[in-house]
Scaffold this motif. Structure first.
Motif, short mmCIF file in Angstrom:
data_model
loop_
_atom_site.label_atom_id
_atom_site.label_comp_id
_atom_site.label_asym_id
_atom_site.label_seq_id
_atom_site.Cartn_x
_atom_site.Cartn_y
_atom_site.Cartn_z
N VAL A 32 -119.08 33.02 76.80
CA VAL A 32 -118.19 32.31 76.16
C VAL A 32 -118.57 30.65 76.33
O VAL A 32 -118.16 30.04 75.43
CB VAL A 32 -116.87 32.73 76.67
N LEU A 33 -119.31 30.17 77.24
CA LEU A 33 -119.94 29.13 77.50
C LEU A 33 -120.61 28.55 76.31
O LEU A 33 -120.62 27.52 75.54
CB LEU A 33 -120.71 28.74 78.78
N ASP A 34 -121.67 29.83 75.87
CA ASP A 34 -122.44 29.30 74.87
C ASP A 34 -121.92 29.38 73.53
O ASP A 34 -122.71 28.90 72.54
CB ASP A 34 -123.62 30.39 74.98
N ALA A 35 -120.76 29.63 73.39
CA ALA A 35 -120.13 29.56 72.16
C ALA A 35 -119.71 27.87 71.94
O ALA A 35 -119.75 27.71 70.51
CB ALA A 35 -118.69 30.27 72.16
N THR A 36 -119.57 27.14 72.89
CA THR A 36 -118.99 26.00 72.61
C THR A 36 -119.96 24.79 73.36
O THR A 36 -120.28 23.41 73.00
CB THR A 36 -117.74 25.68 73.12
N ILE A 37 -120.80 25.24 74.30
CA ILE A 37 -121.42 24.03 75.25
C ILE A 37 -122.40 23.31 74.52
O ILE A 37 -122.39 22.32 75.02
CB ILE A 37 -122.19 24.92 76.30
N VAL A 38 -122.94 23.84 73.61
CA VAL A 38 -124.05 23.13 72.63
C VAL A 38 -123.40 22.07 71.75
O VAL A 38 -124.02 21.35 71.09
CB VAL A 38 -124.98 23.92 71.85
N THR A 44 -127.21 14.70 70.16
CA THR A 44 -128.39 14.32 71.05
C THR A 44 -129.41 15.06 70.76
O THR A 44 -130.70 14.68 70.84
CB THR A 44 -128.12 14.39 72.52
N ALA A 45 -129.45 16.50 70.79
CA ALA A 45 -130.41 17.55 70.33
C ALA A 45 -131.19 17.02 68.95
O ALA A 45 -132.21 17.31 68.71
CB ALA A 45 -130.00 18.80 70.37
N GLN A 46 -130.35 16.65 68.10
CA GLN A 46 -130.55 16.19 66.68
C GLN A 46 -131.49 15.31 66.74
O GLN A 46 -132.66 15.19 66.01
CB GLN A 46 -129.28 16.11 65.71
N SER A 172 -129.53 16.20 80.60
CA SER A 172 -130.04 16.10 79.19
C SER A 172 -129.41 17.27 78.59
O SER A 172 -128.71 18.30 78.87
CB SER A 172 -131.40 16.59 79.34
N TRP A 173 -129.39 17.50 77.17
CA TRP A 173 -128.74 18.38 76.25
C TRP A 173 -129.68 19.79 76.66
O TRP A 173 -128.88 20.62 76.47
CB TRP A 173 -128.85 17.95 74.89
N ARG A 174 -130.71 19.48 77.14
CA ARG A 174 -131.44 20.82 77.50
C ARG A 174 -130.83 21.67 78.59
O ARG A 174 -130.99 22.88 78.59
CB ARG A 174 -132.92 20.35 77.81
#
Length: 492
Positions: A32-38, A44-46, A172-174
Motif C-alpha cells: 500500500v505504501l508503493d501506491a502513493t509513496i512515489v 524530483t525524480a523527473q 533522495s527520491w530514490r
C-alpha cells in the motif's frame, strides 16, 4: 487439510498467530505504501532523470497496471503452490524490483521496475490477506486481526505520502524505493520462522490458463483505458476502445468460469450476498480514498504552498481517524454485523468530502482542512476493516488466496476508476472556469485549480454516498455467523 490435521496445526501455531499478523501487516504495508509513496517524489525524480509531464503518470500507472491485472492469478497460485511459497517469492521479487527502481537512471528502467513491483505485489498481497483468513478462525480474534490489517490498508496511502515527503526532502527520491528493502528483510525473516508450509495436494487441479489469460487481458485493457482518459479524454477512440475491450474480455472471463471444472475465480466466491456487497464496498472506498489522497495533496501543495514533508504530515489526523474507528469496528460487527458500520462509514466519509468541496483560496489547515480529514478518516476506518473481513468470510480454505486477491482487485480497480473519473471531471471544471477569463492572471489560474479540486471532492462525496446505498441494499443484517462445528484451518 483434514479436520484433525487442521486442529493440530491450529494448536501448534496458536501462540504465533499474532506474530503472523505482524508479518502479514509488514507485507501489506509495502504494497500500500508503493501506491502513493512515489507521488510526492515524482517532480524530483523527473528533474533527476529527465522525462515529460505526459510521461510522469506512467510511473504510477505502471505499478497499478501490473498489480491490478495479475492479482487473481497471484491469488490462485497461492492456493495451488502454497501461500508461504508465494509470500516469500513475492517479498524477494518486490524487494529486488524496488532496488532496481532506486538505481534507475532512465525513465524506461524506472517504469519497468515499478511494473516489476506490481507483478510481485500481485503475489504478495493476496498471500498476506489469506494468511489472516486462514489463521484467525475465532470470530472475536478475526475481528481484531482484520481491524489492524484493515486500518493499515486504509492508512497506508497516507503513510506513503508522509514517508515519501520525508525521504524526498531529507535523503533522495530514490529512498522512496529503497525503503522497501529493510521492510522486506524483516518480513522474510518472520515468514521463514513463523509460517508453516502448505502440504501440496496431489489431487488439486492446475491453473485455469484460459481464465488467467482472459482476466489479465481484460484487467490490463480496462486499467490502461482508464489511465488514458486523463491525457486523451473520455471520448477518444483509444480510451473508449480499451475500456470496452476490457469490459468485454471480463464478461467472457466470467462466462468461462461457469464452464470449467477448476475456475480461476469460482463465482460462488462473488455471488454470496454478503461477500459480493463487501467486494463492491471495497471498490467504492478505494475510489473515494484516491480522491482524498490525490486532490487534497494538490490542494495543499498548489493552494496552501506546502513542501513535500508538511504535505505528508498533514494527513496524520486522517490516519488517526482510520486507526481509531477501525479498532472500534470489531465490537460493532460482533453485535450487529457489517451492514450498519459499513453504511454509516460511507455516509460519514461523504460528509467529510462535502466539507472539502467548500474549501477556498484563503482556507486554513487548522480551521478547514483538519476537520474534514478527521471525519473522512473515521468513515474509512468503519468501512475497510469490516468489509475486508466479510469479503473473505466462510470462504473454502482452498479458495482463500483467490478470494483475498479479489478483495485487492476490487480495491485496485475502484482506485483506478476513481482516479480517472476525478481527474477528468477536475480538468473539465478547470477549463470551464477559465472560459472568458485571462489565463495569464495568477489569481485566475489559482481559481481554476481550486475549482478543479473542489469539483473532484464533490464527486468523491457522490461515490461514498453511492457506496452507502450499495452496502445498505446488499449487506445482510446481523452478525457474521460461523459453523461452531467447523474445524479451524491454519495458515498454509
Amino acid at each position: 487439510m483434514k479436520a484433525t490435521e487442521a486442529g493440530t496445526a491450529h494448536g501448534e501455531h496458536h501462540s504465533t498467530r499474532w506474530w503472523i499478523l505482524a508479518v502479514a501487516c509488514l507485507a501489506q504495508l509495502m504494497v500500500v505504501l508503493d501506491a502513493t509513496i512515489v507521488n510526492i517524489a515524482l517532480p524530483t525524480a523527473q528533474q533527476d532523470i529527465g522525462f515529460s509531464n505526459d510521461s510522469r503518470q506512467w510511473v504510477v500507472t505502471g505499478y497499478a497496471l501490473a498489480f491490478g491485472s495479475l492479482l487473481l492469478v497471484g491469488g490462485r497460485l497461492g492456493d495451488l503452490v502454497g501461500r508461504k511459497t508465494t509470500f516469500m517469492v513475492g517479498l524477494v521479487g518486490f524487494a529486488g524490483a524496488s532496488a532496481l527502481g532506486g538505481t534507475a537512471t532512465t525513465f524506461g528502467l524506472l517504469v519497468g521496475a515499478r511494473a516489476g513491483q506490481g507483478v510481485f505485489g500481485a503475489l504478495l498481497a493476496p498471500a498476506a490477506l489469506s494468511l489472516l483468513t486462514t489463521t484467525f478462525t475465532d470470530p472475536h480474534e478475526r475481528g481484531r486481526a482484520f481491524a489492524v490489517f484493515g486500518a493499515l490498508s486504509g492508512a497506508g496511502g497516507a503513510i506513503g505520502l508522509i514517508l515519501g515527503g520525508a525521504l524526498t526532502e531529507y535523503l533522495s527520491w530514490r529512498w522512496c524505493l529503497y525503503v522497501n528493502l529493510p521492510i522486506a528483510v524483516i518480513a522474510l525473516a518472520g515468514g521463514f520462522l513463523l509460517l508453516p508450509r502448505q502440504p501440496r495436494d496431489e489431487d488439486a487441479a492446475g491453473l485455469d490458463i484460459a481464465g488467467s489469460v482472459l482476466s489479465v487481458a481484460g484487467l490490463v485493457s480496462l486499467v490502461y483505458g482508464l489511465a488514458s482518459a486523463e491525457t486523451d479524454g473520455w471520448t477518444s477512440g483509444k480510451t473508449l476502445g480499451f475500456i470496452v475491450a476490457g469490459l468485454v474480455l471480463l464478461v467472457v472471463f466470467a462466462w468461462s468460469q461457469t464452464r470449467v471444472a477448476s475456475p480461476l475465480l469460482p463465482l460462488a466466491v462473488l455471488l454470496d450476498r454478503n461477500r459480493g456487497g463487501s467486494f463492491l464496498s471495497v471498490a467504492f472506498v478505494g475510489a473515494g480514498m484516491f480522491g482524498v489522497f490525490l486532490f487534497l495533496t494538490y490542494y495543499l501543495t498548489t493552494i496552501l504552498g506546502y513542501e513535500p514533508l508538511p504535505t505528508g504530515l498533514a494527513f496524520l489526523p486522517m490516519i488517526g481517524g482510520i486507526m481509531f474507528s477501525a479498532q472500534t469496528s470489531p465490537a460493532l460487527v460482533e453485535r450487529i454485523g457489517v451492514k450498519v458500520p459499513v453504511t454509516a462509514g460511507f455516509l460519514i466519509a461523504a460528509v467529510g468530502m462535502v466539507w472539502f468541496s467548500r474549501l477556498a483560496l484563503d482556507s486554513s489547515y487548522a480551521g478547514h482542512v483538519l476537520p474534514g480529514l478527521i471525519v473522512v478518516g473515521l468513515g474509512i476506518g468503519l468501512i475497510i476493516a469490516p468489509a475486508m473481513s466479510a469479503a473473505t468470510d466462510r470462504v473454502d480454505p482452498d479458495h482463500a488466496g483467490v478470494a483475498s486477491a479479489a478483495v485487492n482487485t476490487f480495491q485496485q480497480i475502484g482506485g483506478s476508476i476513481g482516479t480517472a473519473v476525478f481527474s477528468a471531471v477536475a480538468a473539465s471544471a478547470a477549463n470551464e472556469y477559465l472560459v472568458g477569463k485571462n489565463p495569464a492572471d495568477a489569481a485566475v489560474v489559482a481559481g481554476s485549480y481550486l475549482e478543479s479540486y473542489t469539483t473532484a471532492f464533490l464527486w468523491a462525496a457522490f461515490v461514498f454516498a453511492a457506496g452507502a446505498v450499495i452496502s445498505g441494499v446488499l449487506l445482510r443484517h446481523g452478525a457474521l455467523v460461523r459453523d461452531p462445528d467447523a474445524a479451524p484451518v491454519m495458515a498454509h
